[in-house]
Design an enzyme around this catalytic site. Structure first.
Site: not given
Ligand code: G3P
Ligand code: CA
Length: 320
Positions: A36, A78
């Site tokens: 992530h 992000h």
């Molecule tokens: O893409 C999955 C997850 O990352 C969604 O949340 O806000 O971390 O992009 P975010």
């Molecule tokens: Ca994401």
């Protein structure tokens, strides 16, 4: 300042020394570990250093969130605005909008490359301790494909289109430009090592039905009213028309224990998010315990985590 090539080399050497990556035959049927924002628990999110570390830790896919610059480049970020994870306020003090925010869509790539990236969370990588820059999608792809060549592994990418409707309204339509890059780098067809993810169904529908993309797609689901609708049988039926998987907030899985079964019944894989050492879900004593429950009780097909090494270790230990 620590040079970029130096960082990448350190992590690749570390991976060999500690034998963290697992052989291909050991990964065949195991759940996917999706890094992530890279190994963002250890290095500032979305930097090439964080991606290289995630690769070295045995991740199956690396996740870039994507926003666009004024001149149409895809940036691994992000947020649409830059001040949370860069020093844009110092470098371009006059470029904020009336809402007081600095948007990537207002700066060119050449300008954004002048910025320094720093950690988002106070408890993680110390701010100012090293120098990082904003990465582009192409830079990430070239890193992954280069490492795939040198290691013999097959690690994929898991790009998220952030706010496509907003970008389109800014004169920056994402979908066509994104597919052009994917095709240019050889990512085509349903077997490609890519999952394209988005919170906006319209963007995924456009990619699939208007632009003819066969790349695997994942519908993201938040823990809100819209998410609650999407996890119903009717919601999953609709998602299965244009996606191969769902990416639910992990709380949606905890709250709907039949969700994995219902998704699988429609041919959808399930990749929940986000597993963080600092924030295990309610009822779990640790992230490792939480991950084990999701892998071995719920039977999810993969997880998004800031700590790919920990997820790999949980999988290798097996069911408790
Ligand atoms: O893409 C999955 C997850 O990352 C969604 O949340 O806000 O971390 O992009 P975010
Ligand atoms: Ca994401």
């Amino acid at each position: 300042m620590i040079c970029k090539v130096g960082w990448i080399a350190v992590w690749v050497v570390l991976s060999v020394a500690t034998q963290l990556p697992v052989a291909a035959d050991e990964t065949a049927n195991r759940p996917l570990v999706i890094a992530h924002r890279g190994a963002s628990g250890y290095l500032p999110e979305h930097t090439l250093e964080a991606y290289a570390m995630a690769y070295a830790q045995g991740s199956d896919y690396l996740e870039p969130d994507l926003v666009m610059s004024k001149d149409g480049h895809f940036l691994c970020l992000h947020d649409r605005h830059l001040e949370t994870t860069t020093n844009v306020e110092e470098v371009f003090p006059d470029r904020k909008r009336e809402d007081g925010r600095w948007y990537a869509a207002d700066l060119t790539l050449e300008e954004i490359k002048q910025l320094s990236v720093h950690e988002r969370m106070d408890s993680r990588f110390p701010k100012g301790a090293a120098s990082f820059e904003v990465a582009t999608l192409e830079e990430l792809i070239e890193l992954v494909q280069g490492l795939n060549q040198t290691t013999g592994r097959e690690v994929g990418i898991y790009p998220e289109l952030k706010a496509p409707a907003w970008h389109r309204a800014q004169g920056l339509p994402m979908e066509e430009a994104f597919l052009e890059i994917m095709t240019r780098y050889g990512y085509e067809g349903e077997e490609a090592l890519v999952f394209v993810q988005c919170f906006e169904a319209e963007a995924l529908q456009r990619l699939r039905h208007e632009l003819g993309s066969e790349l695997p797609q994942v519908m993201l689901m938040s823990d809100n009213a819209r998410g609650a609708q999407l996890v119903t049988p009717e919601g999953l039926d609709a998602v299965a028309e244009f996606a191969e998987g769902i990416g639910p907030n992990k709380r949606l899985v905890d709250r709907n224990p039949d969700l994995v079964r219902d998704a699988h019944a429609r041919g959808l894989v399930v990749h929940p998010w986000t597993f963080r050492v600092e924030a295990p879900g309610d009822g779990y004593a640790s992230m490792d315990e939480e991950l084990a429950h999701f892998f071995f009780e719920y039977g999810v097909d993969g997880v998004f985590t800031d700590f790919p090494d920990r997820a790999v270790a949980v999988i290798q230990r097996g069911a408790p």
